[in-house]
Design a protein around this motif. Structure first.
Motif, PDB file in Angstrom:
ATOM      1  N   SER A   1       0.678  -1.250  -0.164  1.00 36.21           N
ATOM      2  CA  SER A   1       0.143  -0.158  -0.056  1.00 36.21           C
ATOM      3  C   SER A   1       0.853   1.132  -0.191  1.00 36.21           C
TER       4      SER A   1
ATOM      5  N   GLU B   1       1.098   4.278  -3.145  1.00 32.98           N
ATOM      6  CA  GLU B   1       1.032   5.734  -2.750  1.00 32.98           C
ATOM      7  C   GLU B   1       2.130   6.402  -3.227  1.00 32.98           C
TER       8      GLU B   1
ATOM      9  N   GLU C   1      -1.343   7.645   7.743  1.00 30.04           N
ATOM     10  CA  GLU C   1      -2.303   7.023   7.149  1.00 30.04           C
ATOM     11  C   GLU C   1      -3.246   6.569   8.410  1.00 30.04           C
TER      12      GLU C   1
ATOM     13  N   GLN D   1      -6.978   2.774   2.600  1.00 27.15           N
ATOM     14  CA  GLN D   1      -6.931   2.347   1.341  1.00 27.15           C
ATOM     15  C   GLN D   1      -8.089   2.201   0.499  1.00 27.15           C
TER      16      GLN D   1
ATOM     17  N   LYS E   1      -8.739   5.530  -1.660  1.00 19.01           N
ATOM     18  CA  LYS E   1      -7.872   6.156  -2.504  1.00 19.01           C
ATOM     19  C   LYS E   1      -8.233   5.705  -3.790  1.00 19.01           C
TER      20      LYS E   1
ATOM     21  N   PHE F   1      -7.387   2.143  -5.016  1.00 15.16           N
ATOM     22  CA  PHE F   1      -8.007   0.905  -4.168  1.00 15.16           C
ATOM     23  C   PHE F   1      -8.353  -0.148  -5.151  1.00 15.16           C
TER      24      PHE F   1
ATOM     25  N   PHE G   1      -5.189  -1.905  -5.247  1.00 16.37           N
ATOM     26  CA  PHE G   1      -4.815  -2.701  -4.001  1.00 16.37           C
ATOM     27  C   PHE G   1      -5.628  -4.019  -3.850  1.00 16.37           C
TER      28      PHE G   1
END
Length: 450
Positions: A68, A72, A332, A364, A367, A370, A373
């Motif tokens: 993750s 980012e 986060e 997450q 975002k 996502f 992920f």
């Protein structure tokens, strides 16, 4: 412990069901202080909260943090480059050096190396008398001991990070046996060391074979026993990095009909080579699927050190990977209740909480990355490390979980999504000698109640 699965975990509500689960675990000899469990929705309502701030070893759940953070900091389209550099003009009899420079590609395979070396054939090079220089200096790493974690240096999960990682430094070993012949084996890349086979044949089925390679002087000895196997494939990290490169380069150059008489050495590649050819890796969005679905340790470690490399280049400062991850997690999750030793979770020192992991999963979900992920997580019951957990197969829900497993450690974390409904975020971690029993009971609870 069959009673674990005969107890009815259904209660009047979720609280009753979880209370029943705790009683089952206690009866099985798993105390309440040895595990943590958290279930929350996107509004941060905690539906189940048990020891959520207790720091425990979460094994490969750590990979959720590494991947993750990479999405980012690097972006889903990030790619690594491996370069083939010629110091001189190509000619039939090439006498100068050739460099191979790595940037940390976690998924640089033998077929990718073959593609780069084929360029030499296309350029008309028939003979190479110069050296092949392996440049992995872009990572600043300490010497890595593969046997340090659990005394099993030939297991692929113990391979350490390398900016010039090739095929995970994993060798494919194929065994075959029959009652009428000796045990045969084939190793690829071909072995450069003496190999001894001291396997005892048995009448058991092939799947019950147990093979353990050991180092003896300058030999590698395969010990254990092998069942009735016409074909049994195993993967072992038999060679150190330089030996693996040497074996692979000699084999592939022979295959391309290029004669090589120089040496294979580690060193710095030239800043301005005569010709440079580049292999680009798969995008990060694909790489993290291999890391999370199949829990690949060395890929996670290479990604971890890539963060340090790229961020330092962007910001023109020196920050180590651990500090970057610490800052990322604090930003986060608003938590500093953790300790991290490396990027893969292959550690007895790393400590995480279920609250931390659930907070990260919720962050997450909001975002733009996502989807990348989410698609990297194993589909419970279908693929990756959860392919055999068929109790999670449901038509109305999708269970996407990352697993973690070490001796006396079991963990699971991920997202549950019902069709057209909001998600739930879950994490449990168990640290106990009966962790496997507890895991089976908890997974059954999840599949029945969530």
């Amino acid at each position: 412990f069959l009673f674990l699965f005969s107890v009815n975990l259904y209660g009047n509500n979720l609280d009753d069901s979880f209370l029943n689960l705790k009683k089952v675990l206690t009866k099985a000899g798993v105390p309440e202080n040895s595990y943590t469990f958290m279930l929350a929705d996107e509004k941060n309502i905690q539906l189940i909260a048990h020891n959520v701030n207790k720091q425990l070893n979460a094994a490969s759940i750590m990979k959720l943090i590494t991947t993750s953070a990479a999405l980012e900091m690097l972006g889903p389209n990030f790619k690594w480059q491996t370069k083939l550099i010629l110091n001189d003009t190509p000619q039939k009899n090439y006498t100068n050096n050739i460099s191979i420079k790595g940037s940390g590609d976690p998924f640089f395979l033998l077929k990718d190396l073959r593609g780069l070396l084929r360029i030499l054939k296309v350029l008309g090079i028939k003979n190479i008398s110069g050296d092949i220089v392996l440049d992995n200096t872009i990572f600043n790493l300490k010497k890595f001991d593969r046997g340090n974690f659990d005394g099993k240096p030939f297991e692929p999960y113990n391979v350490g990070p390398d900016a010039l990682l090739l095929n995970f430094f994993s060798s494919e070993v194929v065994f075959s046996s029959s009652q009428s012949s000796k045990i045969k084996l084939n190793i690829f890349p071909p072995a450069k060391k003496n190999i001894r086979v001291r396997l005892q044949p048995t009448n058991k089925a092939c799947k019950y074979s147990k093979i353990n390679p050991k180092k003896s002087s300058h030999n590698i000895v395969f010990l254990g026993y092998i069942g009735k196997c016409s074909y049994l494939k195993k993967n072992f990290a038999l060679y150190e990095a330089k030996d693996y490169w040497a074996s692979s380069l000699h084999f592939l150059l022979d295959e391309l009909d290029i004669n090589f008489s120089g040496n294979i050495i580690y060193g710095k590649s030239p800043i301005n080579g005569k010709l440079t050819f580049v292999h680009k890796s798969r995008p990060l969005s694909d790489i993290i699927k291999s890391i999370n679905k199949y829990s690949n340790n060395v890929m996670a470690e290479n990604l971890y050190h890539t963060l340090e490399l790229v961020i330092n280049e962007k910001k023109n400062k020196m920050t180590n990977a651990q500090d970057l991850i610490y800052q990322y997690l604090t930003d986060e999750t608003n938590s500093n209740s953790f300790f991290i030793e490396n990027g893969s979770g292959l550690s007895r020192k790393t400590k995480l909480t279920s609250n931390l992991i659930v907070s990260l999963l919720k962050a997450q979900y909001k975002k733009i990355t996502f989807p990348e992920f989410f698609s990297s997580l194993p589909i419970a019951g279908l693929d990756g490390t959860l392919s055999e957990e068929e109790i999670f197969l449901r038509e109305d829900k999708s269970y996407r979980f990352k697993t973690g497993s070490l001796n006396n450690v079991r963990a699971l974390a991920g997202i549950i999504i019902e069709h057209n409904k909001k998600p739930f975020f879950l994490c449990y971690i168990i640290n106990h000698r009966k962790a496997e029993i507890a895991k089976n009971a908890i997974n059954k609870f999840i599949s029945r109640n969530l």
